[in-house]
Write a protein that holds these residues in place. Sequence first.
Motif, PDB file in Angstrom:
ATOM      1  N   GLU A  74      -2.157 -26.719  16.199  1.00  0.00           N
ATOM      2  CA  GLU A  74      -1.597 -26.906  14.756  1.00  0.00           C
ATOM      3  C   GLU A  74      -2.449 -28.077  14.215  1.00  0.00           C
ATOM      4  OE1 GLU A  74       2.547 -28.466  12.890  1.00  0.00           O
ATOM      5  OE2 GLU A  74       2.473 -28.281  14.865  1.00  0.00           O
ATOM      6  N   TYR A 101       1.146 -24.739  11.283  1.00  0.00           N
ATOM      7  CA  TYR A 101       1.770 -24.249  12.481  1.00  0.00           C
ATOM      8  C   TYR A 101       1.776 -22.864  12.717  1.00  0.00           C
ATOM      9  CZ  TYR A 101       5.800 -23.454  15.689  1.00  0.00           C
ATOM     10  OH  TYR A 101       6.679 -22.758  16.718  1.00  0.00           O
ATOM     11  N   GLU A 126       3.145 -19.589  14.980  1.00  0.00           N
ATOM     12  CA  GLU A 126       4.233 -19.282  16.103  1.00  0.00           C
ATOM     13  C   GLU A 126       3.579 -19.079  17.426  1.00  0.00           C
ATOM     14  OE1 GLU A 126       7.602 -19.222  15.990  1.00  0.00           O
ATOM     15  OE2 GLU A 126       8.074 -19.617  13.846  1.00  0.00           O
ATOM     16  N   GLU A 153       4.548 -17.123  19.799  1.00  0.00           N
ATOM     17  CA  GLU A 153       4.260 -15.676  20.325  1.00  0.00           C
ATOM     18  C   GLU A 153       3.383 -14.996  19.474  1.00  0.00           C
ATOM     19  OE1 GLU A 153       5.681 -13.988  22.650  1.00  0.00           O
ATOM     20  OE2 GLU A 153       6.518 -15.844  23.090  1.00  0.00           O
ATOM     21  N   ARG A 154       2.922 -15.414  18.227  1.00  0.00           N
ATOM     22  CA  ARG A 154       1.650 -14.946  17.573  1.00  0.00           C
ATOM     23  C   ARG A 154       0.525 -15.294  18.288  1.00  0.00           C
ATOM     24  NH1 ARG A 154      -1.476 -11.698  15.975  1.00  0.00           N
ATOM     25  NH2 ARG A 154      -2.595 -11.732  13.851  1.00  0.00           N
ATOM     26  N   TYR A 168      -6.049 -14.982  13.217  1.00  0.00           N
ATOM     27  CA  TYR A 168      -4.949 -15.387  12.392  1.00  0.00           C
ATOM     28  C   TYR A 168      -5.340 -15.230  10.952  1.00  0.00           C
ATOM     29  CZ  TYR A 168      -1.191 -18.137  10.348  1.00  0.00           C
ATOM     30  OH  TYR A 168      -0.042 -18.502   9.557  1.00  0.00           O
TER      31      TYR A 168
END
Length: 806
Positions: free
Chosen positions: A424, A430, A432, A434-435, A480
């Motif tokens: 982060e 931030y 997740e 799980e991602r 991401y």
Amino acid sequence: MLISLDWLRTLIPTDKSAAEIGALLTGSGLEVEGIEELESVPGGLRGVVLGEVLTCEKHPDADKLSLTTVDVGDGTPRQIVCGAPNVAAGQKVVVALEGAMLYPSQGEPFKIKKSKIRGAASEGMICAEDEIGLGTSHAGIMVLDTPLPNGTPAAEYFGLGSDSVFEIGLTPNRADAASHYGVARELRALLQQPCHLPDVSQFQAPATAASNISVTIEDEQASPRYAGLLLENVQVGPSPEWLQRRLRSIDLSPINNVVDVTNFVLHELGQPLHAFDADQITGGQIRVKRATEGEKFVTLDGAERTLKADDLVIADANGTPMALAGVFGGKTSGVSNATTRVFLESAYFAPAAVRRSSQTHQLKTDASFRFERGTDPNMVPVALQRAALLLQEVAGASIAAPVVDEYPAPVQPATVRLRLSRVERLVGQYIEPERIRQILMDLDIQISEESTEEWNLTVAVHKVDVTREADVIEEILRIYGYNNVALRPFNSASFLAKFPNPDPEVIRQNTARLLSGQGFSEIITNSLTNSQYFEKEGEPNETLVHVLNYNSADLNVMRPSVLHSGLEVVRYNLNRRQRDLKLYEFGKTYHRQADGQYQEKNKLAIYVTGNATAETWQHKAEKTTFHDLASVVQQVLNVLGHAAPAPQPVQHPYLAGGLTLLVQNQPVAQLGAVSPGVLKRLDVGQPVWYAELDWDWLVRKYKAALVARELPKFPEVRRDLSLVVDRTVTFDQLRQIAQRTEKKLLQSVNVFDVYEGENLGADKKSYSVSFALQDPTQTLTDQAIDAVMQRLIGQFEKQAGALIRK
């Protein structure tokens, strides 16, 4: 690096367009520099369809022509005049409709137009194979046997498709993506869609064999893994069309089926292979060893090379080199048309070993490109099996012996501790857990242990550049998406940064605006250049900063001068008939000092060449002169707060005459004509004026030149003098005399004419000089003006030996 979309889709099925895939790859760090559309047949047979001849009659006015009506599937039969002897009613044919552009096998492309032939209207053309570029026959029209309906595009019938080819600027840290499968893995993470390796499940090798090639690794550090396979009954010949088409799509020329298969697997899986003629391997043994210092080796290109003791070679039982490991094969052991037995090599070589040999012998190949950056040791057997199956298919090969796979010390994957709080902090947002977990899984990074705060990771060995926590976070952020990191509504810092005053970047931008406003174009050139520019008669220049790991002999040193890089740009433009150039560049120069330390400097380089003004009906073109360049340099110095530099003759190794400008006894600018020798060496065919400014010093000593003041209320007065002086006296000397003599009223001094002639006398010249005088408190009287001019005349006569011409 070139990547075929059609090829890529065999590894990861996707309906994304080329543009969408290009945007995804660029966003993740695999920059797509261009997308080229390839067609199997020029024009792609657009506007060409299947049709059916409904009627066929002799043309009433031509014995060799037929008058037909053709159904092309749109409900309106076309009347077409056809000259083919084999046309008949009931045939399925290929029809080029009105507006179609055809690219025949021979001759120029042509467009189908509605026309009249011997008085009969013709609304298209029934085609022979050579007329649409599918062959060379012109004996008659193509007659098809197909159930496809009329109007079906001909490209669909012939199985012709187009392909999109990505040109990817692969950075050195992305060795894992140096293949179609590597790019497919990247897309797997971006699309969250599975990709797969080619199927090698049908590979079978005998458990034993009467004979085989043995392998001995004598340097396990340079060659951690070496595998090979013996193939027999190999029929060397041309590759099938599908294989040739794959190679051509990435700009490779097919050679023969054996070599083509090794190239295909290299670009598909990223694993280089090499094929030896097994009958040329003396003693039936492969030895992976260091070369003997000074031994000779003839490579596939026919060049004899002298090997170094640290070169890694593939040798036979006698120690005779057969290949430079990971770089280039040998001439005597290569596959030829007479080869029937092939030993196929698939290996993992240490990057440093391959890089050293590649640099030493100036050999850059597709194999060395990948080995130098790091390949996947786990891909070695997969690529070997894939190639063997393909050689069975395209060359009739049979697997004659078990796979030899020497892997004494397996390469271990990197382990990394990942703190979620650190993710982060570095990403700025931030994500997740799980991602993050999904991204890591898609990138072949396994979580071996985990807690709520941190995870222990095992990184796949093909990700050679991912070894630290920051590297893993970079991988997460790539997938991401940089664009998904939102700007926060309130940005703040925990401290106030001290900003330099003045800001060097603002100074640079203001100077760039000045030059661009004068019609100059900014260029950015490579800091790497060719050492031969700076070595005289083969003698090395000890001040050069040499690059140890250079990719090209033309880019083997850091430039000690900006001049040559800019002259390459000038040459490029001149070769394209762009002869009138005004260029500038902010660039760095690099030097090695006598004590071994390195020095880096910032320079501003300015180039002018060709005509200063273009030819028009009002006046002729005028060539650029030294004074055009000097005027621009003076404007730059004025903006930087140094309006009156002191000139002296230039002393610059690459300039043939000019000036050095001094401020506070510091040489801040050197300008003049580039010497003919330098121009000839760089093949620049016209004079170039060049200036080089010490940008570091000028920024450090910057003075704000803009001062606001009230407009004068009283008029300025001009007076002129014509001064005859010795030829050695410069205008700058006269200007300094004038400024010392009258400091209150004298505003400016300018020379508007210079004359030399026999009537002045030997070694004499005449300056016509103007003087601007102004008093901010009152209007100047004739008496005050005359007094100033008399003082100036007296000092010119005294200090410069001037004769005042009446």
